[in-house]
Design a protein around this motif. Structure first.
Motif, PDB file in Angstrom:
ATOM      1  N   ILE A 128       0.600  -1.018   0.223  1.00  0.00           N
ATOM      2  CA  ILE A 128      -0.175   0.168  -0.038  1.00  0.00           C
ATOM      3  C   ILE A 128       0.606   1.290   0.446  1.00  0.00           C
ATOM      4  CG2 ILE A 128      -1.314   1.556   1.622  1.00  0.00           C
ATOM      5  CD1 ILE A 128      -2.708  -0.895   2.516  1.00  0.00           C
ATOM      6  N   GLN A 129       1.194   2.483  -0.448  1.00  0.00           N
ATOM      7  CA  GLN A 129       0.859   3.391  -0.549  1.00  0.00           C
ATOM      8  C   GLN A 129       0.449   4.771  -0.636  1.00  0.00           C
ATOM      9  OE1 GLN A 129       4.701   4.398  -1.353  1.00  0.00           O
ATOM     10  NE2 GLN A 129       5.470   2.280  -1.417  1.00  0.00           N
ATOM     11  N   ASP A 130       0.870   4.892   0.523  1.00  0.00           N
ATOM     12  CA  ASP A 130       0.003   6.305  -0.469  1.00  0.00           C
ATOM     13  C   ASP A 130      -1.851   7.243  -0.496  1.00  0.00           C
ATOM     14  OD1 ASP A 130       0.524   8.915   0.781  1.00  0.00           O
ATOM     15  OD2 ASP A 130       0.229   9.731  -1.542  1.00  0.00           O
ATOM     16  N   LEU A 131      -2.040   5.686   1.089  1.00  0.00           N
ATOM     17  CA  LEU A 131      -3.028   5.737   1.052  1.00  0.00           C
ATOM     18  C   LEU A 131      -4.300   6.798   1.608  1.00  0.00           C
ATOM     19  CD1 LEU A 131      -5.368   3.497  -0.455  1.00  0.00           C
ATOM     20  CD2 LEU A 131      -5.417   2.117   2.006  1.00  0.00           C
ATOM     21  N   THR A 132      -5.400   6.844   0.852  1.00  0.00           N
ATOM     22  CA  THR A 132      -5.942   7.791   1.928  1.00  0.00           C
ATOM     23  C   THR A 132      -7.313   7.520   1.386  1.00  0.00           C
ATOM     24  OG1 THR A 132      -4.213  10.085   1.930  1.00  0.00           O
ATOM     25  CG2 THR A 132      -6.166   9.994   1.566  1.00  0.00           C
ATOM     26  N   LYS A 133      -8.421   7.506   2.193  1.00  0.00           N
ATOM     27  CA  LYS A 133      -9.775   7.550   2.205  1.00  0.00           C
ATOM     28  C   LYS A 133     -10.283   8.930   2.895  1.00  0.00           C
ATOM     29  CE  LYS A 133     -13.853   5.965   1.288  1.00  0.00           C
ATOM     30  NZ  LYS A 133     -13.870   6.006  -0.159  1.00  0.00           N
ATOM     31  N   LYS A 134     -10.929   9.913   2.623  1.00  0.00           N
ATOM     32  CA  LYS A 134     -11.974  10.582   3.362  1.00  0.00           C
ATOM     33  C   LYS A 134     -13.563  10.950   2.946  1.00  0.00           C
ATOM     34  CE  LYS A 134      -8.792  14.444   2.089  1.00  0.00           C
ATOM     35  NZ  LYS A 134      -8.840  15.895   1.018  1.00  0.00           N
ATOM     36  N   PHE A 135     -14.264  10.453   4.075  1.00  0.00           N
ATOM     37  CA  PHE A 135     -15.953  10.941   4.018  1.00  0.00           C
ATOM     38  C   PHE A 135     -15.881  12.348   4.413  1.00  0.00           C
ATOM     39  CE2 PHE A 135     -14.647   6.400   5.536  1.00  0.00           C
ATOM     40  CZ  PHE A 135     -15.224   5.861   4.310  1.00  0.00           C
ATOM     41  N   GLY A 136     -16.359  13.337   3.220  1.00  0.00           N
ATOM     42  CA  GLY A 136     -16.493  14.244   3.092  1.00  0.00           C
ATOM     43  C   GLY A 136     -15.416  14.516   3.563  1.00  0.00           C
ATOM     44  N   ASP A 137     -15.312  15.855   5.047  1.00  0.00           N
ATOM     45  CA  ASP A 137     -14.409  16.411   5.384  1.00  0.00           C
ATOM     46  C   ASP A 137     -13.520  15.202   7.082  1.00  0.00           C
ATOM     47  OD1 ASP A 137     -14.562  18.953   4.702  1.00  0.00           O
ATOM     48  OD2 ASP A 137     -15.578  19.921   6.167  1.00  0.00           O
ATOM     49  N   PHE A 138     -14.260  13.985   6.914  1.00  0.00           N
ATOM     50  CA  PHE A 138     -13.674  13.437   7.905  1.00  0.00           C
ATOM     51  C   PHE A 138     -11.801  12.106   7.151  1.00  0.00           C
ATOM     52  CE2 PHE A 138     -13.342   9.342   9.765  1.00  0.00           C
ATOM     53  CZ  PHE A 138     -12.711   9.595  11.070  1.00  0.00           C
ATOM     54  N   ILE A 139     -11.021  12.979   7.729  1.00  0.00           N
ATOM     55  CA  ILE A 139     -10.019  11.777   6.847  1.00  0.00           C
ATOM     56  C   ILE A 139      -9.754  10.204   7.384  1.00  0.00           C
ATOM     57  CG2 ILE A 139      -7.398  11.541   5.833  1.00  0.00           C
ATOM     58  CD1 ILE A 139      -7.468  14.722   6.640  1.00  0.00           C
TER      59      ILE A 139
END
Lengths: 336, 368
Positions: free
Chosen positions: A30-41
């Protein structure tokens, strides 16, 4: 002559290529994985890799981002950023391949109460692409593996919580995946079932499966995982074997010995015992700081016996993962 | 795309021209005029920028094809389908519909021309669709390449910024140190040596005339030099304070000032061996604490802020925690990203938690 050289060169090259394949056995990257729900990271620039044959633990409190990460690995959730490579394939380009070759034990029970145990496993293994005689054999095998043989015809609604959990696992392993992801597989079950599940995780690992195991039970992770990532607020704040994680915060453990006649104790002699870094006399107890990873209990006890000092109690206080988590984040694992 | 379409038109045109020339006993002057006009119209398409003029040119070439068909030679109708396709391309999403429309004129032309017309229309349609698709793909690929390049640039830029931050902080620390050393040398050692020198000069000039006086002066000079040596020793001792001392006392001072100015009580605690924190790490600790304090002041409505520095076996932990209202869902602002980047420059991490009060924890690995 020339041709021979060419051929041998070619063969060498091929062998090297194969070796390379064998060397880079990261089941998951996994590289640099990002998930946002709206403003929530939920997952914040996470990078990690899991090698073949590991039992990799995700340890974190509820809402730390464990399940979100897993759902992105299995393709249930879309990621906002980053790359996931499972079994050497990109999660976006080879979603179907990945789904077929991993086994997922979800946190919420994913079994049908209206199907028998056998039918449940049969159905899920079928979804993973098994057919015909093989499907039947694997179904029976999986049920046996989780200790549900003889209960094939029973409906899961008559099962205990632990049996349901085991059935849930059987559904995910019947197709013999290389990578099994278990998302809190021991939530809300009796100690016996828990032990059974932990044992089967070890057995699966011994059979060659790589396992990713998430939990907010520190003891479980500490017991079975070969490598652990501590996750908090969507970030990996520490990663390594449990020894490495513990050594982040301290390199010593405390052995507290309660003796009958503390004045007779020769502190200097104890200090000389291998691994002892510091000795203090505190009322009735002797506090011995010892290097982590050195087992000198035998020497210590022998010392007391030889000098005729009676030991009332002996307490070994070693840091555990809970302490590591608490020290690093200032919060308990169980805090919601 | 344009090049491909132009060549397709050329091929068609050549076919028409050859057919007309090879037909015996025909006046070709009108045909030449029409073909030249057609070429003009088609070249103008690529010269004009406004869509209206382009459409006009396309319509003109379509009209020329029809006129040619009616008045000069039936083969001119073969030029029609491409004009229709091009005309409809901008307005239609579905290329297939455009192609069907280009087949419509078939019903209005001579029977013996029909098969040829259908062939040309279909081939052109296929070609057009392929080219258009290819064009679209190329455009998206270019766009992706552009964004990738932009990302790369911004990453490189951030990397440089981080580098320069590190360099700058190291340089600042060096400057501070140098300044202090020169000050000390000037204040203490410089004075003593100058004093001794004057005494010795005087002794030298008095040596012949008044040996007793000279001896006294020399004795003075020896005394002053001795004092000087002592002060050098002292200065050196003072100049080499433990880094920890600078770091912690600086934090304490800053926190006290902050508390006095903002009427928020601050508590500083520390645990472990502060000597193991490097100057650069002190700088990061100071900057991150500063940022966290500013944030607390702005958003938290807190009355108390605690700052804790703990040196663990392999980690340094800085925690800035307030008793304010905290936050459920955090939107990362520049301040927090800055803290993360500073920490990342030393391989560290920042954890932010807003569940009970607001806390910012910076973890830095101890460098050995």
């Amino acid at each position: 002559m020339h041709l021979q050289k060419c051929v041998s060169f070619f063969i060498l090259k091929m062998i090297r290529l194969c070796m390379k394949r064998v060397e880079s056995v990261n089941i998951l990257e996994i590289q640099d994985l990002t998930k946002k729900f709206g403003d929530f990271i939920a997952v914040d620039h996470m990078s990690l890799s899991v090698a073949e044959g590991e039992i990799f633990g995700f340890l974190g409190s509820n809402g730390a981002g464990k399940s979100t990460t897993i759902h992105m690995i299995t393709g249930l959730l879309r990621k906002n950023k980053g790359t996931i490579i499972v079994l050497g394939k990109n999660s976006e380009k080879s979603a179907t391949f990945i789904k077929r070759n991993i086994g997922m034990v979800p946190q919420e029970l994913a079994i049908y109460e209206d199907l028998t145990a056998y039918e449940n496993v049969h159905f899920f293994a079928g979804l993973y692409g098994m057919r015909g005689k093989k499907l039947h054999e694997r179904t029976v095998e999986a049920l046996k593996f989780v200790g549900l043989e003889g209960k094939e015809k029973i409906y899961p609604r008559n099962f205990s919580g632990g049996m349901k959990r085991r059935l849930n696992i059987a559904c995910a392993i019947a197709h013999r995946p290389k990578l099994i992801i278990m998302d809190e597989p021991t939530v809300g079950i009796d100690p016996q079932s828990r032990k059974y599940i932990l044992d089967s995780v070890r057995k699966l690992n011994a059979m060659g499966c790589t396992i990713i195991y998430t939990s907010h039970y520190m003891e479980e992770v500490e017991e079975i995982c070969t490598r652990i990532a501590i996750i908090d607020h969507g970030k990996i704040i520490a990663e390594g074997t449990k020894e490495q994680l513990k050594s982040l915060i301290t390199d010593s453990k405390l052995i507290v010995v309660d003796v009958k006649s503390p004045e007779a104790v020769d502190l200097a002699a104890i200090q000389a015992i291998q691994g002892v870094s510091n000795v203090q006399l505190d009322d009735q107890t002797i506090q011995i700081h010892t290097e982590l990873g050195v087992n000198n209990l035998n020497h210590l006890i022998a010392h007391f016996i030889q000098n005729g000092i009676e030991i009332r109690s002996l307490d070994e206080r070693e840091p555990n993962l809970e302490t590591v988590f608490l020290t690093l984040t200032g919060r308990n694992l169980r805090d919601a | 795309m344009e090049r491909c379409l132009i060549s397709a038109k050329m091929v068609l045109l050549l076919f028409v021209v050859f057919s007309i020339i090879l037909e015996p006993g025909r006046d070709v002057s009108w045909a030449v005029l029409l073909i030249l006009l057609y070429i003009c119209a088609n070249f103008s398409i690529y010269l004009f920028k406004s869509v209206r003029l382009k459409t006009f040119c396309l319509l003109l070439s379509a009209a020329l094809a029809i006129v040619g068909y009616g008045l000069v030679h039936p083969l001119f109708i073969l030029l029609l389908p491409l004009a229709i396709l091009e005309c409809l391309h901008e307005k239609m999403n579905h290329q297939l519909i455009a192609q069907l429309i280009s087949l419509v004129p078939m019903f209005y032309i001579q029977t013996d021309m029909r098969p040829l017309y259908v062939l040309v229309a279909l081939v052109m349609g296929l070609l057009y669709r392929q080219v258009a698709n290819y064009d679209k793909k190329l455009a998206t690929a270019h766009q992706q390449l552009d964004t990738a390049r932009e990302n790369y640039q911004s990453l490189v830029k951030r990397l440089h910024e981080r580098d320069s931050y590190l360099k700058q902080s190291a340089y600042m620390l060096k400057l501070e140190e140098r300044n202090k050393i020169s000050q000390e040398i000037h204040d203490n050692i410089g004075h003593s040596i100058t004093g001794a020198l004057i005494q010795m000069e005087a002794a030298k000039s008095l040596l012949q005339r008044n040996p007793q006086k000279a001896e006294k002066l020399l004795q003075n000079a020896i005394g002053i030099t001795k004092e000087g040596i002592e002060s050098i020793r002292l200065t050196l001792k003072n100049l080499k304070p433990s880094i920890e001392h600078i770091g912690i006392s600086r934090l304490k001072l800053y926190l006290n000032e902050f508390a006095a100015k903002q009427h928020i009580s601050t508590i500083l605690t520390h645990y472990g061996d502060m000597e193991r924190i490097l100057p650069l790490q002190w700088k990061i600790i100071f900057d991150n604490m500063n940022e966290a304090l500013t944030n607390a002041l702005r958003y938290s409505e807190a009355t108390r802020i605690t700052v804790d520095i703990t040196v663990l076996n392999k980690l340094i932990k800085l925690e800035v925690k307030d008793n304010g209202r905290g936050i459920d869902i955090l939107e990362k602002g520049l301040g927090i990203i800055g803290m993360e980047e500073r920490a990342a420059a030393a391989d560290g991490k920042v954890i932010i938690d807003g569940k009970s009060g607001f806390s910012v924890t910076t973890l830095l690995p101890i460098q050995t």
